[in-house]
Design a protein around this motif. Structure first.
Motif, mmCIF file in Angstrom:
data_model
loop_
_atom_site.group_PDB
_atom_site.id
_atom_site.type_symbol
_atom_site.label_atom_id
_atom_site.label_comp_id
_atom_site.label_asym_id
_atom_site.label_seq_id
_atom_site.Cartn_x
_atom_site.Cartn_y
_atom_site.Cartn_z
ATOM 1 N N SER A 93 7.123 16.544 7.481
ATOM 2 C CA SER A 93 6.466 15.327 7.948
ATOM 3 C C SER A 93 5.165 15.579 8.700
ATOM 4 O O SER A 93 4.146 14.942 8.426
ATOM 5 C CB SER A 93 7.434 14.542 8.840
ATOM 6 N N SER A 106 3.273 12.864 6.465
ATOM 7 C CA SER A 106 3.736 11.520 6.849
ATOM 8 C C SER A 106 2.584 10.527 6.831
ATOM 9 O O SER A 106 2.766 9.364 6.438
ATOM 10 C CB SER A 106 4.393 11.548 8.235
ATOM 11 N N ASP A 107 1.391 10.958 7.257
ATOM 12 C CA ASP A 107 0.205 10.093 7.168
ATOM 13 C C ASP A 107 -0.045 9.693 5.715
ATOM 14 O O ASP A 107 -0.286 8.522 5.398
ATOM 15 C CB ASP A 107 -1.041 10.818 7.682
ATOM 16 N N TYR A 153 1.958 9.668 3.159
ATOM 17 C CA TYR A 153 2.996 8.789 2.637
ATOM 18 C C TYR A 153 2.819 7.357 3.146
ATOM 19 O O TYR A 153 2.879 6.395 2.365
ATOM 20 C CB TYR A 153 4.369 9.328 3.025
ATOM 21 N N LEU A 154 2.588 7.220 4.446
ATOM 22 C CA LEU A 154 2.454 5.889 5.025
ATOM 23 C C LEU A 154 1.229 5.159 4.481
ATOM 24 O O LEU A 154 1.317 3.974 4.119
ATOM 25 C CB LEU A 154 2.368 5.990 6.557
ATOM 26 N N GLN A 211 1.888 3.963 1.056
ATOM 27 C CA GLN A 211 2.720 2.755 1.078
ATOM 28 C C GLN A 211 1.873 1.518 1.392
ATOM 29 O O GLN A 211 1.996 0.474 0.730
ATOM 30 C CB GLN A 211 3.825 2.882 2.121
ATOM 31 N N LYS A 212 1.032 1.651 2.413
ATOM 32 C CA LYS A 212 0.169 0.532 2.799
ATOM 33 C C LYS A 212 -0.765 0.164 1.645
ATOM 34 O O LYS A 212 -0.987 -1.035 1.365
ATOM 35 C CB LYS A 212 -0.655 0.917 4.035
ATOM 36 N N ASN A 232 0.331 -4.202 5.494
ATOM 37 C CA ASN A 232 1.647 -3.977 6.096
ATOM 38 C C ASN A 232 2.556 -3.310 5.064
ATOM 39 O O ASN A 232 2.883 -3.907 4.036
ATOM 40 C CB ASN A 232 2.244 -5.301 6.553
ATOM 41 N N GLU A 233 2.964 -2.082 5.357
ATOM 42 C CA GLU A 233 3.794 -1.339 4.398
ATOM 43 C C GLU A 233 5.131 -2.034 4.128
ATOM 44 O O GLU A 233 5.770 -1.792 3.089
ATOM 45 C CB GLU A 233 4.025 0.094 4.867
ATOM 46 N N LYS A 234 5.560 -2.909 5.066
ATOM 47 C CA LYS A 234 6.815 -3.629 4.859
ATOM 48 C C LYS A 234 6.689 -4.675 3.748
ATOM 49 O O LYS A 234 7.698 -5.206 3.275
ATOM 50 C CB LYS A 234 7.259 -4.282 6.168
#
Length: 580
Positions: free
Chosen positions: A87, A104-105, A107-108, A111-112, A230-232
């Motif tokens: 990560s 991790s950056d 990946y995030l 996603q965004k 928002n990745e959600k």
């Protein structure tokens, strides 16, 4: 980035698998009285004493055992499946700014970006075009598109407007991600290359959206609009292994550029064939994985050397033009390149002499070649000197066929499969090859036969040690009075001359011989070199029909972004009056 992220996706392999043979020769007896015609991939042999035809199918396998490959997963899931272990490790570093992104950056932000693309109306199965030079946003956009089931087609930002829009239309792309400096090309361009007609234009903002990674011009969006979503809000999509994820364009063995459909399954298989298993073919050590993938905006030899020295680059994936620069440019002596332990060359054959010249510059590095083709997923063979448990590799070879795949050599005229040390067309079969050409069933059927063998159009052979050697492209072979002259062989000899920086050989029409080989040569550092000296240099080393008939001195050899010689451009030069 893909290979680094998946390097530690180690799969167990059964010791019993190691004993499997590398060459499978299946003998299939068929009765001639039954009027059975042998399949054209087999090699028929008959004897006078019998009416039975035996068909031998020579199939070459990797020296490494097959491994379990999780190609049922979506590509992005496979690439980040060990994220919890890495990560905080650095993943990407942008050379122009020094900005670093951890796994991790990466990946995030991916996603965004996926969520942002979805907010702009991109859905599963839609195509986006990445029209970028090397940058971190390329990775975020590609992975983000994968996460929502979208497909990415990539194009060279230096293409003309007509070239860009031809691919844009053929791929049915909905959105373009690019740099602001290239937006003017996208303002208004004919939808199909026809004569200007107001009803025939695709208009930016009306027919498609443009996102720029820097300050956006009018009617364009900034990349942050998608990368800061928002990745959600990332939509949940069901992705089948056979769903497309990448759509590069390739001319294949013949014809105009066509969309190559690469699926999640094919790309995962290709990556895993290199870096997975207890004995990976391309072994990335803990230190390699712990370092960033250094992203250079564009190639410049001085900048490259400075970055290698500053960041202690350990694995260098290069193309032949870069090898030539590293082997022959005097600037190299001014930098410390001792950190490099692996130099992997691909995209075009690399001659023995050039390999040796580079080895003298980076003596501590293992130098080897891989061989690939877009349609093949793309890697067909890889140097085993890069493996965790390395095996010797000959200079000039392209390694051995990748694991979990089959390779054969066929006679291009009869279709018969050939054994060791017999040159013919290289064919590959496995889960890594393309699904097909986009909307071109005829070209697909021509390239991939009914038994799943992809015909590469490349001439090569497999030697007694299972190593693959490329002789040349089928369509690039020069036919001199019936003799075959491989341009790559002559090019390798030419660049071994101390006064030659680069060279290319193409056929010129000749009334008596049909075709004769002629060379385009770039002199080293303005050194004096005559046509006769070059011709004599080659004549001393080759059979009579391979001798050069003409030498043209040029400032540079035209090449594609991947380093392949643009022979059609050189043939076009020959068609002009000054070269007749």
């Amino acid at each position: 980035m893909i290979s680094i992220a998946s390097n530690n996706s180690v799969e167990t392999q059964k010791p019993a698998e190691i004993s499997s043979p590398n060459l499978i020769s299946d003998i299939h007896p068929t009765s001639s009285q039954q009027n059975q015609v042998p399949d054209n991939i087999h090699s028929p042999t008959t004897t006078a004493a019998t009416t039975t035809t035996t068909t031998t199918n020579h199939v070459f396998k990797s020296k490494l055992p097959d491994i379990p490959i999780p190609n049922h997963l979506p590509l992005h899931t496979y690439c980040f499946q060990k994220l919890s272990e890495f990560s905080d490790r650095p993943c990407l570093i942008v050379s122009s700014t020094g900005k670093s992104y951890s796994f991790s950056d990466t990946y995030l932000i991916s996603q965004k970006t996926g969520a942002g693309l979805s907010n702009l109306g991109i859905k599963k199965g839609d195509v986006i075009m990445i029209l970028l030079q090397n940058c971190a946003e390329f990775v975020f956009a590609f992975m983000g598109a994968s996460m929502i089931g979208a497909v990415t087609t990539t194009a060279n930002p230096f293409y003309t407007a007509a070239e860009i829009f031809k691919q844009f239309k053929n791929s049915n792309a909905k959105l373009i991600i690019t740099h602001s400096q290239f937006v003017d090309k996208l303002r208004e361009a004919p939808a199909d290359g026809a004569a200007p007609d107001q009803n025939n234009y695709l208009k930016l903002g009306e027919h498609f959206k443009v996102v720029t990674v820097d300050d956006p011009p009018e009617n364009c969006l900034h990349f942050s609009v998608i990368s800061e979503a928002n990745e959600k809000e990332l939509p949940e999509v069901v992705i089948d292994p056979e769903d497309p994820v990448a759509l590069p364009f390739s001319s294949g063995t013949t014809g105009l550029p066509k969309g190559v459909i690469l699926t999640h399954k094919s790309l995962i298989t290709s990556v895993a064939q290199q870096v997975d298993g207890e004995n990976p073919n391309l072994y990335l050590k803990e230190d390699d994985v712990g370092r960033q993938c250094l992203v250079m905006h564009k190639f410049e030899i001085g900048t490259l050397l400075e970055l290698i020295q500053r960041y202690q680059v350990s694995v260098a994936a290069v193309v032949p033009p870069l090898v030539i620069a590293l082997a022959k440019n005097p600037m190299v002596a001014q930098f410390d390149l001792s950190s490099i332990r692996v130099v992997l060359s691909g995209a075009a054959p690399l001659g023995k002499e050039l390999e040796e010249a580079l080895s003298s510059r980076v003596p501590g590095a293992v130098l080897g070649q891989g061989y690939g083709m877009t349609e093949a997923g793309p890697v067909l063979s890889m140097c085993l000197a890069f493996a965790k448990e390395p095996l010797p590799s000959k200079s000039g070879s392209c390694g051995t066929v990748v694991r979990n795949a089959e390779l054969k050599i066929i006679d291009s005229e009869t279709g018969c499969s050939l054994g060791y040390n017999q040159p013919g067309e290289i064919c590959i079969r496995g889960s890594q090859i393309m699904k097909g050409y986009l909307n071109d069933a005829e070209a697909t059927a021509t390239t991939v036969d009914k038994e799943g063998w992809l015909h590469t159009g490349d001439v090569g052979y497999v030697d007694d040690d299972e190593e693959v050697f490329i002789v040349d492209r089928v369509k690039e072979l020069i036919k001199f009075k019936g003799f075959q002259v491989p341009p790559a062989e002559l090019e390798s000899l030419l660049v071994s001359h101390p006064s030659i920086a680069d060279a290319a050989v193409v056929p010129q029409k000749d009334e008596a011989a049909g075709e004769v080989p002629v060379a385009f040569v770039v002199r080293s550092n303005g050194l004096q070199l005559t046509e006769e000296a070059v011709k004599e240099f080659i004549a001393k080393q080759v059979v009579f029909y391979k001798r050069l008939h003409k030498v043209y001195f040029v400032h540079a050899i035209p090449k594609s972004p991947s380093g392949k010689i643009l022979r059609k451009d050189l043939r076009a030069k020959l068609a002009t009056p000054t070269h007749n």
